[in-house]
Design an enzyme around this catalytic site. Structure first.
Site, PDB file in Angstrom:
ATOM      1  N   TYR A 126     114.497  14.980  67.042  1.00  0.00           N
ATOM      2  CA  TYR A 126     115.753  15.376  66.397  1.00  0.00           C
ATOM      3  C   TYR A 126     115.637  15.388  64.873  1.00  0.00           C
ATOM      4  O   TYR A 126     116.607  15.676  64.179  1.00  0.00           O
ATOM      5  CB  TYR A 126     116.886  14.418  66.799  1.00  0.00           C
ATOM      6  CG  TYR A 126     117.378  14.609  68.208  1.00  0.00           C
ATOM      7  CD1 TYR A 126     116.622  14.154  69.287  1.00  0.00           C
ATOM      8  CD2 TYR A 126     118.595  15.220  68.473  1.00  0.00           C
ATOM      9  CE1 TYR A 126     117.067  14.308  70.588  1.00  0.00           C
ATOM     10  CE2 TYR A 126     119.052  15.380  69.771  1.00  0.00           C
ATOM     11  CZ  TYR A 126     118.283  14.929  70.821  1.00  0.00           C
ATOM     12  OH  TYR A 126     118.733  15.089  72.103  1.00  0.00           O
ATOM     13  N   LYS A 171     106.987   5.625  75.653  1.00  0.00           N
ATOM     14  CA  LYS A 171     105.882   6.246  76.380  1.00  0.00           C
ATOM     15  C   LYS A 171     104.608   6.074  75.557  1.00  0.00           C
ATOM     16  O   LYS A 171     103.901   7.036  75.236  1.00  0.00           O
ATOM     17  CB  LYS A 171     106.222   7.731  76.636  1.00  0.00           C
ATOM     18  CG  LYS A 171     105.296   8.459  77.579  1.00  0.00           C
ATOM     19  CD  LYS A 171     105.542   8.177  79.038  1.00  0.00           C
ATOM     20  CE  LYS A 171     104.527   8.916  79.899  1.00  0.00           C
ATOM     21  NZ  LYS A 171     104.633   8.574  81.332  1.00  0.00           N
ATOM     22  N   ASP A 203     109.459   6.956  82.171  1.00  0.00           N
ATOM     23  CA  ASP A 203     109.535   7.498  83.535  1.00  0.00           C
ATOM     24  C   ASP A 203     109.895   6.390  84.524  1.00  0.00           C
ATOM     25  O   ASP A 203     110.747   6.545  85.396  1.00  0.00           O
ATOM     26  CB  ASP A 203     108.221   8.208  83.919  1.00  0.00           C
ATOM     27  CG  ASP A 203     106.973   7.408  83.593  1.00  0.00           C
ATOM     28  OD1 ASP A 203     107.080   6.339  82.942  1.00  0.00           O
ATOM     29  OD2 ASP A 203     105.872   7.846  83.989  1.00  0.00           O
ATOM     30  N   ASP A 227     118.798  10.199  74.975  1.00  0.00           N
ATOM     31  CA  ASP A 227     119.679  11.312  75.347  1.00  0.00           C
ATOM     32  C   ASP A 227     119.653  11.486  76.866  1.00  0.00           C
ATOM     33  O   ASP A 227     120.697  11.555  77.517  1.00  0.00           O
ATOM     34  CB  ASP A 227     119.202  12.590  74.640  1.00  0.00           C
ATOM     35  CG  ASP A 227     120.042  13.798  75.017  1.00  0.00           C
ATOM     36  OD1 ASP A 227     121.273  13.635  75.149  1.00  0.00           O
ATOM     37  OD2 ASP A 227     119.471  14.891  75.200  1.00  0.00           O
ATOM     38  N   ASP A 231     122.669  10.044  80.057  1.00  0.00           N
ATOM     39  CA  ASP A 231     123.362  10.850  81.082  1.00  0.00           C
ATOM     40  C   ASP A 231     123.109  10.252  82.466  1.00  0.00           C
ATOM     41  O   ASP A 231     124.019  10.130  83.288  1.00  0.00           O
ATOM     42  CB  ASP A 231     122.858  12.301  81.071  1.00  0.00           C
ATOM     43  CG  ASP A 231     123.646  13.185  80.097  1.00  0.00           C
ATOM     44  OD1 ASP A 231     124.080  12.664  79.055  1.00  0.00           O
ATOM     45  OD2 ASP A 231     123.818  14.385  80.391  1.00  0.00           O
TER      46      ASP A 231
HETATM   47  C1  IPM Z   1     124.437  14.030  73.143  1.00  0.00           C
HETATM   48  C2  IPM Z   1     124.222  15.522  73.162  1.00  0.00           C
HETATM   49  C3  IPM Z   1     123.545  15.942  71.863  1.00  0.00           C
HETATM   50  C4  IPM Z   1     122.221  15.214  71.754  1.00  0.00           C
HETATM   51  C5  IPM Z   1     123.321  17.440  71.715  1.00  0.00           C
HETATM   52  C6  IPM Z   1     124.596  18.198  71.859  1.00  0.00           C
HETATM   53  C7  IPM Z   1     122.647  17.785  70.430  1.00  0.00           C
HETATM   54  O1  IPM Z   1     123.484  15.888  74.274  1.00  0.00           O
HETATM   55  O2  IPM Z   1     125.187  13.555  72.281  1.00  0.00           O
HETATM   56  O3  IPM Z   1     123.866  13.348  73.982  1.00  0.00           O
HETATM   57  O4  IPM Z   1     121.226  15.660  72.298  1.00  0.00           O
HETATM   58  O5  IPM Z   1     122.208  14.166  71.107  1.00  0.00           O
HETATM   59 MN    MN Z   2     123.123  14.239  75.678  1.00  0.00          MN
END
Ligand code: IPM
Ligand code: MN
Length: 334
Positions: A126, A171, A203, A227, A231
């Site tokens: 990033y 990793k 992983d 990231d 999720d």
């Molecule tokens: C998050 C999102 C962002 C990230 C994207 C939209 C750039 O997925 O906040 O997790 O990858 O950080």
């Molecule tokens: Mn995200």
């Protein structure tokens, strides 16, 4: 003048405006109960702003975030999300992204999950250096000692307030330098703080999050792994609609749901406002309004106990109906 309470609200795209409205409803209740003197200004950023202005993050919005606001509260953004949140995180110096994965109801597979992912927020891929050389594309993964150390401090602080255990996820068996530096520096900082930690390859951590999420307390990891894992962890804990996050640095901070714009349900009034409302709770706490933040979080828990929920988690209420119930509990609870 009241204390710190200038909030820049960026509703965003897709379900963003709906969950932002829900957040405002709850903030109104907080104001009614605690009289904090919060000041909210709205600004447009994201896909809609890109159509209207010169960019998805117009300069007047940057100015407000940087010069006016104490905190930014942002809904999900659509296609241009990366052009909004990545520069905002950078501008605000928000080097740690704290993402809660906490169940509000037990799930059949995993029971009650309660863990935190502390994600390094400014470096890694990033960092923003990508380039072409002939037919090859290169993306730079950046990892600095200072970057690892400061985010490790945040993870250590969270662990001390929780079950006291950090898992550093990396990793380093492949990325010996970049990830090796992260694990080493993070480990040093945690040892220095007297915080217990172990390590896991990313992983294996993904597998373990599904097999036995209770094994984790605080996961400390690099930007891109964080990231993806956040999720995954959110879903295991009960759904992506529940997970809030705080992007914090040494000055300002930005609060947002972990989920995206959810175009498939946008405009129907059924989006789950929980993540956005819990982001409000995190923001209030960070602003120093600990009791108000706590009250909002408790009201959300109570809403789940009473079944005041949206269809994604088995309920039948709409976004604003849930928000109104939560606001009511914020106002009335002792
Ligand atoms: C998050 C999102 C962002 C990230 C994207 C939209 C750039 O997925 O906040 O997790 O990858 O950080
Ligand atoms: Mn995200």
């Amino acid at each position: 003048m009241p204390g710190r309470g200038r909030i820049l609200l960026i509703p965003g795209d897709g379900v963003g405006p709906e969950v932002a409205e829900a957040a405002l409803k709850v903030l109104g209740a907080v104001e009614g109960r605690y009289g904090l003197g919060l000041e909210v200004r709205r600004a447009e950023a994201g896909d809609s702003a890109a159509r209207k202005y010169e960019s998805p993050l117009p300069s007047h919005v940057k100015d407000l975030a940087l010069r006016w606001a104490d905190a930014v509260l942002k809904g999900p953004v659509g296609e241009t999300a990366g052009e909004v949140v990545v520069p905002l995180r950078r501008m605000l110096g928000a080097y740690a992204n704290v993402r809660l994965a906490r169940s509000l109801a037990p799930s059949r597979c995993w029971g009650l999950v309660d863990l935190v992912i502390v994600r390094e927020n400014l470096e890694d891929v990033y960092y923003g250096v990508e380039y072409m050389v002939g037919d090859m594309a290169f993306a730079l993964k950046v990892s600095s000692r200072a970057g690892a150390a400061r985010v490790a401090t945040v993870a250590g602080m969270y662990a001390s307030k929780r079950r006291g255990r950090v898992t550093i996820v990396h990793k380093a068996n492949v990325l010996r330098l970049a990830d090796g530096l992260f694990r080493r520096e993070a480990g040093k900082v945690l040892s220095g703080m007297g915080v217990e930690y172990d390590e896991m390859y990313v992983d294996a951590a993904a597998m373990m999050l599904v097999r036995d999420p209770a094994r984790f307390d605080v996961i400390l990891t690099m930007n891109q792994y964080g990231d993806i894992l956040s999720d995954l962890a959110a879903e295991v804990a009960g759904g992506i609609g529940l997970a809030p996050s705080a992007n914090i640095g040494d000055g300002k901070a930005l609060f947002e749901p972990v989920h995206g714009a959810a175009w498939d349900i946008a405009g129907r009034g059924v989006a789950n406002p929980t993540a956005m409302i819990l982001a409000v709770a995190m923001m209030l706490e960070w602003l120093g309004y600990t009791e108000a933040g706590y009250t909002v979080a408790r009201a959300v828990e109570e809403a789940y106990r009473r079944g005041y929920t949206t269809p994604d988690v088995g309920g039948s209420m709409g976004t604003m109906e849930v928000a109104t119930r939560i606001a009511g509990m914020v106002e009335s609870h002792a």
